[in-house]
Structures are given as C-alpha cells and as structure tokens.
Scaffold this motif. Structure first.
Motif, mmCIF file in Angstrom:
data_model
loop_
_atom_site.group_PDB
_atom_site.id
_atom_site.type_symbol
_atom_site.label_atom_id
_atom_site.label_comp_id
_atom_site.label_asym_id
_atom_site.label_seq_id
_atom_site.Cartn_x
_atom_site.Cartn_y
_atom_site.Cartn_z
ATOM 1 N N SER A 151 0.842 -1.179 0.000
ATOM 2 C CA SER A 151 0.000 0.000 0.000
ATOM 3 C C SER A 151 0.884 1.237 0.000
ATOM 4 O O SER A 151 1.794 1.353 0.810
ATOM 5 N N LEU A 169 -2.238 0.735 -10.985
ATOM 6 C CA LEU A 169 -2.578 1.783 -10.026
ATOM 7 C C LEU A 169 -4.077 1.909 -9.873
ATOM 8 O O LEU A 169 -4.600 2.043 -8.781
ATOM 9 N N LEU A 170 -4.787 1.873 -10.997
ATOM 10 C CA LEU A 170 -6.217 2.088 -10.897
ATOM 11 C C LEU A 170 -6.931 0.900 -10.284
ATOM 12 O O LEU A 170 -8.043 1.046 -9.789
ATOM 13 N N THR A 190 -4.911 1.469 -6.097
ATOM 14 C CA THR A 190 -4.743 2.608 -5.197
ATOM 15 C C THR A 190 -5.642 3.766 -5.582
ATOM 16 O O THR A 190 -5.188 4.820 -5.952
ATOM 17 N N ARG A 191 -6.921 3.555 -5.445
ATOM 18 C CA ARG A 191 -7.815 4.658 -5.769
ATOM 19 C C ARG A 191 -8.253 5.383 -4.522
ATOM 20 O O ARG A 191 -8.371 4.802 -3.459
ATOM 21 N N SER A 192 -8.491 6.669 -4.667
ATOM 22 C CA SER A 192 -8.973 7.444 -3.520
ATOM 23 C C SER A 192 -10.434 7.098 -3.248
ATOM 24 O O SER A 192 -11.091 6.467 -4.049
ATOM 25 N N GLU A 193 -10.929 7.563 -2.103
ATOM 26 C CA GLU A 193 -12.315 7.248 -1.765
ATOM 27 C C GLU A 193 -13.285 8.036 -2.615
ATOM 28 O O GLU A 193 -12.994 9.130 -3.055
ATOM 29 N N LYS A 194 -14.458 7.462 -2.774
ATOM 30 C CA LYS A 194 -15.514 8.173 -3.495
ATOM 31 C C LYS A 194 -15.947 9.365 -2.660
ATOM 32 O O LYS A 194 -15.957 9.328 -1.441
ATOM 33 N N LEU A 195 -16.359 10.406 -3.344
ATOM 34 C CA LEU A 195 -16.904 11.551 -2.640
ATOM 35 C C LEU A 195 -18.286 11.216 -2.106
ATOM 36 O O LEU A 195 -18.676 11.581 -1.021
ATOM 37 N N ARG A 196 -19.035 10.447 -2.923
ATOM 38 C CA ARG A 196 -20.399 10.125 -2.560
ATOM 39 C C ARG A 196 -20.427 8.703 -2.054
ATOM 40 O O ARG A 196 -19.844 7.815 -2.646
ATOM 41 N N GLN A 197 -21.085 8.470 -0.921
ATOM 42 C CA GLN A 197 -21.045 7.105 -0.359
ATOM 43 C C GLN A 197 -22.216 6.277 -0.839
ATOM 44 O O GLN A 197 -23.356 6.654 -0.640
#
Lengths: 320, 322, 495
Positions: free
Chosen positions: B264, B311-312, B315-322
């Motif tokens: 990670s 990478l995709l 290691t993706r960032s969190e969604k803005l919308r849950q």
C-alpha cells in the motif's frame, strides 16, 4: 504612514513574494558576476529560453492549486514538439499544425484528468505512469532528434511584438486565460476543491469538473510550451521536456503554491521559473567546470526549495 | 502462546500474491510460444539476474512505502547509478578490499537516504519532491566525481556476480533471494520490522503508543539508500561497465513492482516477496518486448499503461459520494 | 413537503438505516433526536445528497426526486449544514458564506460587490458583522459554526437541514439560531434540526422524530412527550437519567502519584495545575476547546515539555515515548486518526504497546479479548472489521496489559453507541480498581456523572477559558451542576 504599513503587510502575505525577491536578488547578484547580464539582448534571449518552462509552470500551478499534481507535463511538451516538427515536415500548414498540437496536448491533459478526477487514481503515481506513456509516444513519433522549422518561426519567436519579446506571447496567453477563469465563480471553487474536496463537494462544487478543467488547461499550457520550444530550437527531440516537469514543480513551490492545495497563485511560479532559469544561465556562463555545473544547480534548487518552504511555514500556511 | 504469532503463511497473504504468480506463469508461457530460446537456461538465468537487480530496488522502495506518510523514494535509480560508477573507482583487487568497497557503497547510499529522511521528517518536504531533487543532486555529484568517465575494467571479484552456481541461478540471483528472504523475515519476525509497519499504518497512533516515529521513518530512508547503493554495485558487476544514468529505469519499475506485489502506498501494508514477484513480472514483460524487437518508445508506452492499470486497480482514492 | 419512503442503507456490516420512512410538512421545524449509531445523520445525508441509499425513494412537494449529489439536492431546494464544517480557511469569510450561491455579473464573472453586500447583511443578522474581513482560520469554533449556518441560510432553500449545528455554540449564538429559524419558518420554509440537546429541541421545534438503531421510533408533536419519555424511546427501554456504576474504592488510597504544577493552555494564556491520586478518576468537563484536551495531551508529552512529579520524583516529559516509559497511557476519541492501525489485525493492534514499546512477550491475546468482551471470528482479522465500539475496546485493551500508572483519555467514547460506551466505562473502572488512575475528558456530562458519580476517589473538574472553575465530588457530581459550571454566570457565581 499607516497606508504604507498596510501595503507592506499585504505584500509580505503575498505568496509570490519569496519568488519575486529571489529572482531580483539573483538578477542583481548576477550583474556583478557576469558582464552584460542586464543588457536587453541577454535578457531577451534568457526569457526566450525560459518561456517553455514558464508555460508548464502555469499549468502545474493550477493543477497543484486544485489539490493534485501533474509530473507528465514535460513529456506532453515533448510530444507536442516532435508532433509539430513531424506535421510541418509533412507539409501541413502552420495554423493547422498548431491547432492539432494544442488539441493533442489538451487530449493528453484530458486523459490525465479522467484517470485522476473521474477514476480517482492517485495523481502523483498516475501522472508518473502517463509521463512514461507520453515519453514513449514522443519516442515513437521521433526516435531520433532532428527535423527543422521554417525560418519565419524562429524569427518570430526571437523577435518583438509591440515592443515586447514575442516569446512572451506563449506564456501570456495561458496566464490571461487563468486570470479570467479566476474572476469567474469557478476560480474560488477550484481553490475550494483543492483545499478539501469533501468540503467543496458538500458545498455543491463540481469537484470532478474543476479538476478535469485544471488538467486540460495544464495540457494546453504544455502545448503552448511545445510551440515555444519548437520555435526556439527549430528541431524536434523526444526527450526535450524530460527535466521540465520537475523544474515546473520547483518553480511552483518557490512561487508560493502550497503542495497541499488551495493556496497560492500562478504569478509566483512565473517568477519561480525565471529564478530557476537564471540559475541555469548563471551556472552555465560562469567559469565553473561543466562537471560541477549539474551539482551546483541541483544544490541551488534544493536550497531554493527549502527556503521557499520555510517561508511558507512561517506565513502560517504549513499543512501536511 | 507462541510469539511472534505464526501467521506469515495464511490465506490472506497468499491471496495477494496469487495474481502475480499467475501473471508470471502466463508470461513464461507466452514467451515460450514466441521463441524456444526464451525458456533456455541462459535466457532465464539472465532474466533472473536482471530481476534480482530490480528486486533490490523494489525492496528498498518497499521499505519506504511501508514507512507511510506518502513515503516514496525516487532517488533509488540515481543512487544505483552513482555506486555503479563510483564503486569501481575504489581498489577491489582482494576480497578484503572488495568487502571494504561494498561497505563504502552501502554507506554512500545510506548517507543519501539520511539526507532524504532528514529533509522529509525535519523540514517537512514531501517525499516525492525531496527524493526527486536529491536524485538531481546525486547525479550532479556523480558527474563531479567521475568527471563524466564511465566505469570500465572491473575487478574479477565484482564480475563474479555473474558466476553460475546452479543452472539458471547465478550469484547475483542468490543475493537477490537472500535479500528478499531477510527483508521479509525482518518485517514479520523482528520488532524493528513490526515497528516499521505500525508506524507506516498510523504515525499518529504509533507516536501515542510511544514509538519513535521520526527515527523509524528516517531509518527507512537510510535503509532504502543503503540497499540501493549495494544494488548499484551489483549492477556494474553484472553489466561489466557503467555509464551515467544507467539505472534510471529502475526507479519507476521499483514503484510498479512494489504496488503489483500488494504494497500500500499509504503505508503499513506490504510484502517483499510480493515485490520480488512484481519485479519478475516486469522483467519478463520487458524481455518479451525486447525479444519482439519493439522499439523503445512502444516499450515505454506499454510499461506506462501497465503501471496505470495496476494503479487504478490498487490505489484509488475514496468516493466523494457514499 | 419532504417525504422519505422505505429508505435503507448499509455500510459494510453495519445497517445504518432500516426501512425508514419520514414525512415533514411544509412550514414545520422537525427535530431529529437519536443516539450515536441511530441513523439520524445518515438519514439527513441521504436527503442532502452526500449518501446514496440502497433502497427507498425521496419525494419533494409530492414529486419524486433523484438526489445523487449535494448539487442535485440544492437544485431540488434542499440545503444541509455539515457536522464537520464545510467552511474553508483558504477562502475569505465572504467567499465561504456565498460559495454555494455566489452572485454573477454578465453570466460568468463573480460579482464581488454584491456578494459583499449580502454577506454583510447576513453577518449582521448573525451578530458577526465585525468578522467580515477576518481570516477564517482565526475564528473560534462557535463562530465557524455560525458561518456554516449563515452559508446555509443565504441559499434560501425550501428545505433546510441542520446537522448538530449547536454543539459548539454559546447560548447567545443559539438564541440567534432560534430567532433565524423562526423567521425562516415564517417564510413558509421547512427545517430539519438534528440535535441531542433537549432544551433546544423543546424551544425550537414543532415536532420531533426519534431515531433508534437505524429505525424511526416515532414522530410526535413537541408537546406530546417529556424528556424522559423521549430518552426512553431513544434507548429502547426505561432509561434512568443518571445511571451509575459501582463505586471503585481501592485499597491503596489517595496518595498522589502525579503532580503537575504548570500545564499551559496557550489559547487562553493560562495554565492549570493538577494533582492526581492513586486509583483516582478525574473527569474533565467544559465547553469544547476550553483547555480540556490540552491537559491530557500535555501530560502525555504531545504539546511540548512539561515538568511534573511522578511518584515523588521530578521529571520532565518531552514526548509520548517518555510518557509511556513512565507508565502513562493515552486513548484518543479520534479512532481513525490516532488509534486504529487499519492495515493490521486485532492481535497486532492489541499488542502494539506491550510488544513494540515495552518489549515484553505479550500474554494470550484471546484471554485479553475475552476480558474486554470483544466478539471476533479470528484474531488475525483486520481490526476494521469490528464495530466502532469494539475497535475502541481493543485500543483500550492495548493499554490494559501494560498496567498503566495513569490513563489519559481525550473524549474516548465519541461516536460510540450507548451499550459499548458503558462497557468501556466498565473497562476503565476495572483498571482503576487495579490501581491505575484515570483522567478523562468528555463532552458528555451524563457520561462523567455515570463514571464518577458514586466513588469517593473521584472528582469532576470543569474548565472554562483555560482555568479550572469548579471541582465537584461525591453527590455534587450531577449533570445539572456540571452544565451550570461550564458557563459561569455573568456575576461570577455558579447557579
């Protein structure tokens, strides 16, 4: 008296201050070391050489302000460069070639934006990957440096426009676009998205859209830089932009753009680029052995960076 | 109750490595179908050696990734090039001199790592920027010391890394395997290793528990630099000569290999064995591309696309919308 | 006006909302009451567009609406404030206030003059006119929340939802909020007001919906139920206000083990002195940000050097490592940021201090987990697979085996449901019985009463603006006394 103090206070808070000071300090110092360093011909040629990096620095800054980072702009510039040479060599008219190069650069920027904003990839690593892709693309287009451009292009670039160096046009256009963008409501939304994308999202900001704009704009800046360097060099080289991404980021940091996003402006990074360009020129023209030059510029860059970050910390904008 | 807990080999760990193992198998088969020469002992031995060099770089990178705080070391390639060029400048005639030279290159790398670590922890410079600038400085230093001259005429001892011990297995490969095994054991079974992973996982919490977060973080960069220094020395032994920037590509590849191996980039989770498998995947891919005479440009594109895909998926960032 | 139908939402293993339906009429101010984990925040976030429900639908003024983002919500006339604050220090006060509805000139350009005008008016209404040109980063928490409130009001939406906006406000701010909400209602707008403060619910709302465990336990006119009845509905049983735990006198008695004369509270330029006895429980109360966190964090070496006497020996603690060496333990309410090692297993989390810092062979993990009453499938599973309350129990368990001299806790039960909370209290009580002392900061007065209420070896100190203004012992430890002490009366006397 009070007004003067207020002015001084607000100047100190200007994030571009360290870059402006560094640049002028080095300019003055240089004038003692190097003959003719304040002559018009020297300054113009130095500006012409620095313009490509300045273009990229503009794009880099906007991306950093919106909370991401783009280290593929140098590679994009290389693609633009070799593409332009190839198109001109194939007989494509200048105007069409320029449009194609800008479109290609913006497309590459769009890819970055899509992968990062829409697919939520980590911007550092993703642009690391795309810079490899774009470098490869440049090498595919022109495996060996070469080609040439019409003499009119170089003459235009090295000449003047309305009394100012024509090269300045290449970075003034993106600069103007950014200034206009900043005056719309999108400007503050971009800063909001850069500071904290969740808070911006909750406030109704279209975070994805703003970031995609930033990346596409950065692509456009890389395209302008490609036009500049092609006019300046008169040839194509797939590796020409390799070191520029890093210089642009250093220029941005020195220029007061905070790497965590949401703070700073493009003006600072322009002066940062000028400062870095001046270092290179000074080191190159000094009597220092070529084997020390690289080390010297590296060290100066390191200390310039440290100084700018220390200044940023003192102004209370340190955030990790 | 037994301590440390016996869980180095459990299903979760294996599951992370499975994709890499599958890809290695697929690539081997693909290469074999392209040309019988691919799976010849000589070719595989050479692949293993190149992979071992990358394994060193990946191990170094893994340590830095594990230490958290957005850790990354983009100066690995520069350090490797430096010791590849500067190492042979020392006398390496006798085994004693060789040992001394080895320690010196490790120390050189470690010093670079120390500078990185200090810049990052003390001056709060983001690791990406600090290590990238350091790589510039290191290149400048290398140029300064070598005056641009490449390294040639190496001592026999150094070239000995090419010696065959078993079919397909050369000395260098054994070094690589030992390095990975040692690193993995240190990570799982020693306090130092466990501390590294804990600090990388949540530096704030680790600090509250009483761990010396800054020391451990800086130590991670020192280790990374030291390993990279050693790797550069091995590199010149393998290649027989050295030129400026010859190890450039190792930097990007080490990042890719570590991520393929399940590390990670945020810290706290990683596997050296995974990194080794990732290195193998990448070198197999590169060899196949070379065998197909694919031009350098296309190779870059493929490497870049591969890295982007990895990478995709990882290691993706969190969604803005849950 | 607003109708949610059969809404459900599950996060991983946690069922946040279970088939909830809610109807709010136009011109109504509806309070939403519920404990932690009741789903009230999730419900409001669904209407606000930041959370997308698994099932269910949303209707506004009779029409079905698809709300997939805060922008959608705003387009449909729903505006929500954020419990975590959505105001940003890199923008000016004016930009923050008007961000969602910035006036434009010629269709695209920001009309700063008009924005400033509107901003001035709103700030005046909120009593913050003097802050018009202030730097957002310098504003205190209560003014930031008022700014958040103003930001929502400025959008003049049909439906306004306030998520725990009053938790950091002073009473004069709350008065302004009440006035503005009544004005808002008079314009025919609808308000949803989430709060756990009963007095506000009774004075502001027309009706209240009680949430419990992800379900709507009922909706009532505000006059229909009294406080105890509402609380009982919240908890799902007969809730006795002021429930307490067994007294925890231990043999060694009250000899001082830690004595610190100067714990600085920089924000107010004052300092606090504290003497902690063996086995003592000290609850620290007060409005948020008045120095409570500074006390426990300074003692643990997080905020600079501090001189103190530990068991009679003078020492200077400069960092957490030295604090832990001396036998201190620190438990933070910010699990994610300061507690949980999310990539590590339950076992690794549990033994982190004992193994890595104290360098001892840890005891049987399974026994410790049983003692702290944590249910798990496998000690090697990730800590994050447990519920929030259980995670925090494991983090406390991290320290139990070190037999700490002093436990420092900064709001450790924040965000944890009532049941797990009482289990954590039992854990702490057990530790103090075995000789540890405890200094616990809490924003929940009732919790401090439960913890300290009936023990001779405990007290509650109340902080106000960086100084201890009140110390309560024994039978004086009641919720009313604590709350009263948190805001001293204007004439200096305590009510």
């Amino acid at each position: 008296m009070n007004r003067a103090r207020l002015l001084l206070g607000s100047l100190r808070k200007m994030s571009a201050m360290p870059a402006i000071l560094l640049f002028f300090a080095l300019l003055v110092a240089n004038s003692f070391i190097m003959a003719n360093s304040l002559s018009r011909s020297f300054l113009v040629s130095y500006l012409n050489n620095t313009t490509p990096v300045m273009c990229i620095a503009i794009g880099t800054s906007v991306v950093i302000i919106c909370g991401e980072i783009d280290i593929s702009l140098g590679a994009m510039l290389s693609v633009g460069n070799v593409l332009l040479i190839k198109l001109l060599g194939a007989g494509v008219p200048y105007q069409a070639a320029v449009v194609l190069v800008l479109a290609a650069s913006m497309a590459m920027g769009l890819l970055n934006g899509f992968l990062i904003a829409a697919m939520r990839g980590s911007s550092l690593l993703t642009t690391f990957a795309t810079s490899t892709i774009y470098s490869g693309l440049a090498l595919l287009i022109m495996p060996v440096p070469g080609g040439s451009v019409a003499r009119e292009m170089s003459r235009f670039y090295n000449g003047s426009l309305l009394g100012l160096p024509a090269a300045a046009l290449f970075f003034m256009i993106p600069y103007a676009i950014w200034k206009i963008y900043k005056r719309t409501t999108h400007g503050m939304r971009l800063y909001a998205a850069g500071y904290d994308r969740n808070k911006a999202y909750v406030s109704g900001v279209n975070v994805t859209g703003e970031k995609i704009f930033a990346f596409v704009f950065a692509g456009f800046c890389a395209g302008m830089g490609a036009l500049a360097i092609t006019s300046s060099l008169g040839a194509g080289d797939a590796l020409i932009g390799a070191a520029m991404s890093m210089m642009a980021i250093s220029a941005a940091v020195i220029g007061g753009v905070s790497l965590s996003g949401g703070y700073g402006d493009v003006t600072g990074s322009l002066f940062g680029s000028l400062f870095l360009g001046l270092i290179t020129v000074s080191v190159l023209s000094s009597n220092v052995s070529p084997f020390v030059q690289q080390l010297a510029s590296g060290l100066i860059l390191l200390f310039g960076m440290l100084g700018a970050m220390a200044f940023g910390m003192k102004s209370g904008k340190k955030r990790n | 109750m037994e301590w440390p807990l016996k869980r180095t080999v459990n299903t979760k760990n294996i599951r992370v490595l499975l994709p890499s193992i599958v890809v290695v198998a697929v690539l081997l088969i693909f290469g074999a179908t392209l040309s019988g020469r691919f799976i010849s002992v000589r070719n595989l031995g050479s692949i293993l050696m190149t992979a071992s060099l990358l394994v060193f770089a990946t191990t170094a990178q893994n340590i830095v990734f594990l230490s958290g705080n957005n850790g990354i070391d983009l100066s690995i390639g520069a350090v490797m090039s430096m010791t590849a060029l500067v190492g042979p400048m020392m006398p390496i005639g006798t085994p004693v001199e060789f040992a001394f030279a080895t320690l010196t290159v490790i120390a050189m790398g470690a010093v670079c790592g120390l500078l990185n670590g200090l810049g990052i922890r003390v001056l709060s410079i983001p690791p990406l920027i600090m290590t990238l600038i350091m790589s510039n400085v290191i290149y400048g230093f290398t140029l300064f010391v070598t005056k641009g001259r490449p390294a040639m005429e190496l001592s026999k001892i150094l070239l000995g890394v090419n010696k065959t011990v078993f079919p397909m297995i050369r000395v260098l490969t054994i070094c690589g395997v030992v390095a990975v095994a040692a690193a993995e054991i240190i990570l799982r079974k020693t306090r130092a290793g466990r501390k590294l992973a804990i600090v990388g996982d949540n530096p704030n919490a680790a600090g509250l528990c009483g761990l010396r977060v800054s020391l451990i973080s800086v130590a991670a960069y020192v280790c990374s630099g030291g390993i990279a220094g050693f790797a550069g020395f091995m590199l010149v032994g393998y290649a027989g000569s050295a030129i400026m920037r010859m190890a450039d590509s190792y930097t990007l590849l080490s990042v890719a290999a570590a991520i393929i191996g399940g590390t990670s980039v945020a810290g706290g989770r990683g596997s050296f064995v995974g990194g080794a498998l990732g290195s193998l995947v990448l070198i197999l891919l590169t060899s196949i591309l070379q065998m197909l005479n694919i031009p350098q440009g296309a190779r870059f594109v493929i490497q870049g696309v591969l890295l982007a895909v990895i990478l995709l998926t990882n290691t993706r960032s969190e969604k803005l919308r849950q | 006006m607003l109708h949610l139908e059969n809404v459900s939402k599950t996060y991983g293993h946690v069922r946040a909302l279970e088939d909830v339906s809610l109807t709010v009429n136009q011109g109504e101010i509806r309070g939403i009451l519920g404990g932690n984990g009741s789903g009230k925040s999730t419900l409001v976030k669904i209407a606000g567009g930041t959370v997308v429900p698994d099932t269910g639908s949303l209707h506004i003024a009779g029409r079905k609406a698809a709300i997939k983002s805060p922008r959608d919500a705003k387009r449909n006339g729903i505006v929500m404030t954020s419990q975590e604050l959505s105001v940003m220090p890199n923008l000016t006060v004016c930009e923050n206030l008007m961000l969602c509805r910035f006036p434009v000139r010629a269709g695209v350009f920001a009309d700063r003059r008009k924005a400033r005008q509107t901003c001035r008016e709103m700030l005046r209404d909120l009593g913050l006119e003097h802050r018009c040109d202030a730097a957002v980063g310098s504003l205190p928490k209560n003014e930031l929340y008022m700014l958040e409130f103003g930001k929502a009001l400025v959008q003049d939406s049909d439906i306004l939802m306030l998520d725990e906006i009053t938790s950091a406000l002073y009473s004069e701010n709350v008065d302004i909020v009440r006035k503005k909400l009544k004005e808002y209602k008079a314009k025919g707008k609808t308000v949803l007001f989430i709060s756990h403060r009963m007095d506000e619910l009774y004075s502001i709302c027309d009706s209240v919906t009680v949430m419990r465990n992800g379900e709507a336990a009922g909706t009532f006119g505000i006059d229909e139920k009294n406080e105890s009845e509402l609380l009982s509905l919240m908890v799902g049983g007969d809730y006795e206000l002021g429930g307490r735990i067994e007294s925890t006198l231990c043999e060694k008695g009250g000899r001082p083990i830690v004595k610190a004369d100067r714990i600085p509270i920089p924000r107010y330029g004052k300092s606090v002195s504290l003497e902690i006895a063996h086995g003592e429980i000290i609850g620290v109360a007060g409005l948020q940000g008045h120095g409570q966190a500074e006390i426990v964090r300074t003692l643990h070496g997080l905020l600079g050097d501090v001189d103190m006497n530990v068991e009679g020996i003078p020492v200077t603690i400069r960092n957490p490592r030295q604090a832990v060496e001396k036998g201190f333990a620190f438990i933070s309410g910010d699990r994610e940021g300061e507690g949980v090692f999310k990539e590590h297993s339950i076992a690794d989390n549990l033994v982190a201090v004992e193994d890595l810092v104290k360098r001892k062979r840890p005891g049987a993990v399974a026994d410790v987990l049983a003692a702290i009453k944590v249910k798990y499938a496998n000690i090697h599973q990730n800590l994050t697979s447990l519920s929030g309350g259980n995670q925090q129990k494991v983090i406390v368990g991290r320290w139990t085996s070190t037999n700490p001299l002093l436990i420092l806790a900064d709001d450790p039960t924040k965000g944890i449901d009532v049941l797990a909370r009482s289990e954590l209290h039992a854990l702490f009580a057990g530790m103090t019985k075995r000789g540890s002392s405890l200094v616990m900061v809490s924003s929940d007065e009732q919790e401090l009463v439960s913890l300290c209420g009936h023990s001779d070896n405990s007290r509650v100190i109340v902080l106000y603006e960086g100084a201890i203004v009140c110390t309560l012992r024994g039978a004086d430890i009641t919720r009313d006394n604590i709350v009263a002490a948190t805001i001293p009366q204007k004439n200096g006397a305590l009510s």
